[in-house]
Design a protein around this motif. Structure first.
Motif, PDB file in Angstrom:
ATOM      1  N   ASP A  38       0.794  -1.222   0.000  1.00  0.00           N
ATOM      2  CA  ASP A  38       0.000   0.000   0.000  1.00  0.00           C
ATOM      3  C   ASP A  38       0.835   1.286   0.000  1.00  0.00           C
ATOM      4  O   ASP A  38       0.293   2.373  -0.191  1.00  0.00           O
ATOM      5  N   HIS A  39       2.132   1.155   0.214  1.00  0.00           N
ATOM      6  CA  HIS A  39       2.974   2.349   0.269  1.00  0.00           C
ATOM      7  C   HIS A  39       3.250   2.858  -1.149  1.00  0.00           C
ATOM      8  O   HIS A  39       3.625   2.092  -2.021  1.00  0.00           O
ATOM      9  N   PRO A  40       3.075   4.171  -1.384  1.00  0.00           N
ATOM     10  CA  PRO A  40       3.209   4.696  -2.749  1.00  0.00           C
ATOM     11  C   PRO A  40       4.614   4.594  -3.352  1.00  0.00           C
ATOM     12  O   PRO A  40       4.749   4.560  -4.569  1.00  0.00           O
ATOM     13  N   ARG A  41       5.659   4.543  -2.548  1.00  0.00           N
ATOM     14  CA  ARG A  41       7.030   4.483  -3.083  1.00  0.00           C
ATOM     15  C   ARG A  41       7.489   3.071  -3.406  1.00  0.00           C
ATOM     16  O   ARG A  41       8.471   2.891  -4.118  1.00  0.00           O
ATOM     17  N   VAL A  42       6.797   2.075  -2.892  1.00  0.00           N
ATOM     18  CA  VAL A  42       7.228   0.681  -3.075  1.00  0.00           C
ATOM     19  C   VAL A  42       6.711   0.154  -4.404  1.00  0.00           C
ATOM     20  O   VAL A  42       5.530   0.270  -4.731  1.00  0.00           O
ATOM     21  N   LEU A  43       7.613  -0.449  -5.177  1.00  0.00           N
ATOM     22  CA  LEU A  43       7.259  -1.005  -6.475  1.00  0.00           C
ATOM     23  C   LEU A  43       6.523  -2.336  -6.319  1.00  0.00           C
ATOM     24  O   LEU A  43       6.760  -3.072  -5.369  1.00  0.00           O
ATOM     25  N   GLU A  44       5.654  -2.643  -7.294  1.00  0.00           N
ATOM     26  CA  GLU A  44       4.953  -3.928  -7.286  1.00  0.00           C
ATOM     27  C   GLU A  44       5.892  -5.067  -7.673  1.00  0.00           C
ATOM     28  O   GLU A  44       5.766  -6.171  -7.163  1.00  0.00           O
ATOM     29  N   LYS A  45       6.799  -4.781  -8.612  1.00  0.00           N
ATOM     30  CA  LYS A  45       7.757  -5.796  -9.059  1.00  0.00           C
ATOM     31  C   LYS A  45       9.144  -5.200  -9.027  1.00  0.00           C
ATOM     32  O   LYS A  45       9.324  -4.063  -9.473  1.00  0.00           O
ATOM     33  N   PRO A  46      10.107  -5.898  -8.528  1.00  0.00           N
ATOM     34  CA  PRO A  46      10.033  -7.196  -7.876  1.00  0.00           C
ATOM     35  C   PRO A  46       9.184  -7.124  -6.599  1.00  0.00           C
ATOM     36  O   PRO A  46       9.078  -6.065  -5.971  1.00  0.00           O
ATOM     37  N   LYS A  47       8.608  -8.246  -6.240  1.00  0.00           N
ATOM     38  CA  LYS A  47       7.741  -8.318  -5.067  1.00  0.00           C
ATOM     39  C   LYS A  47       8.501  -8.033  -3.779  1.00  0.00           C
ATOM     40  O   LYS A  47       9.684  -8.367  -3.660  1.00  0.00           O
ATOM     41  N   SER A  48       7.795  -7.451  -2.836  1.00  0.00           N
ATOM     42  CA  SER A  48       8.345  -7.271  -1.489  1.00  0.00           C
ATOM     43  C   SER A  48       8.409  -8.636  -0.811  1.00  0.00           C
ATOM     44  O   SER A  48       7.591  -9.514  -1.087  1.00  0.00           O
ATOM     45  N   ARG A  49       9.377  -8.790   0.063  1.00  0.00           N
ATOM     46  CA  ARG A  49       9.531 -10.053   0.779  1.00  0.00           C
ATOM     47  C   ARG A  49       9.781  -9.774   2.254  1.00  0.00           C
ATOM     48  O   ARG A  49      10.446  -8.812   2.603  1.00  0.00           O
ATOM     49  N   ALA A  50       9.253 -10.650   3.092  1.00  0.00           N
ATOM     50  CA  ALA A  50       9.478 -10.559   4.530  1.00  0.00           C
ATOM     51  C   ALA A  50       9.834 -11.948   5.031  1.00  0.00           C
ATOM     52  O   ALA A  50       9.211 -12.932   4.637  1.00  0.00           O
ATOM     53  N   HIS A  51      10.873 -12.010   5.857  1.00  0.00           N
ATOM     54  CA  HIS A  51      11.253 -13.301   6.423  1.00  0.00           C
ATOM     55  C   HIS A  51      11.959 -13.103   7.764  1.00  0.00           C
ATOM     56  O   HIS A  51      12.435 -12.016   8.070  1.00  0.00           O
ATOM     57  N   ILE A  52      11.984 -14.167   8.530  1.00  0.00           N
ATOM     58  CA  ILE A  52      12.635 -14.148   9.839  1.00  0.00           C
ATOM     59  C   ILE A  52      14.142 -14.245   9.632  1.00  0.00           C
ATOM     60  O   ILE A  52      14.624 -15.089   8.876  1.00  0.00           O
ATOM     61  N   VAL A  53      14.884 -13.360  10.304  1.00  0.00           N
ATOM     62  CA  VAL A  53      16.339 -13.371  10.196  1.00  0.00           C
ATOM     63  C   VAL A  53      17.029 -13.696  11.519  1.00  0.00           C
ATOM     64  O   VAL A  53      18.240 -13.877  11.548  1.00  0.00           O
ATOM     65  N   GLY A  54      16.252 -13.778  12.601  1.00  0.00           N
ATOM     66  CA  GLY A  54      16.877 -14.100  13.877  1.00  0.00           C
ATOM     67  C   GLY A  54      15.884 -14.124  15.020  1.00  0.00           C
ATOM     68  O   GLY A  54      14.733 -13.726  14.879  1.00  0.00           O
TER      69      GLY A  54
END
Length: 73
Positions: A38-54
């Motif tokens: 939903d953020h206007p500055r974030v591009l649709e592609k490549p897709k955003s990703r979220a993952h656990i890092v620790g």
């Protein structure tokens, strides 16, 4: 090694997000991706990703990766 930003002005931004270890992790991840979408500055592609890092003392540490076109902003 693949340089995804070489042929484009797009830049990947990584945001570290610690959440309480009692959080619903699936819901947390989905909320992060929804906010990015939903953020206007974030591009649709490549897709955003979220993952656990620790894992912290009382937190689970996520990393949200998004692509933007205006890194100088």
């Amino acid at each position: 090694v693949e340089n995804w930003s070489y042929s484009s002005a797009a830049v990947r931004v990584k945001v570290q997000i610690p959440v309480a270890d009692t959080s619903d992790l699936h819901k947390t991840k989905q909320l992060m991706l929804d906010v990015a979408k939903d953020h206007p500055r974030v591009l649709e592609k490549p897709k955003s990703r979220a993952h656990i890092v620790g894992i912290g003392d009382s937190s689970v540490n996520f990393e949200l990766g998004v692509w933007i076109l205006d890194p100088t902003e």
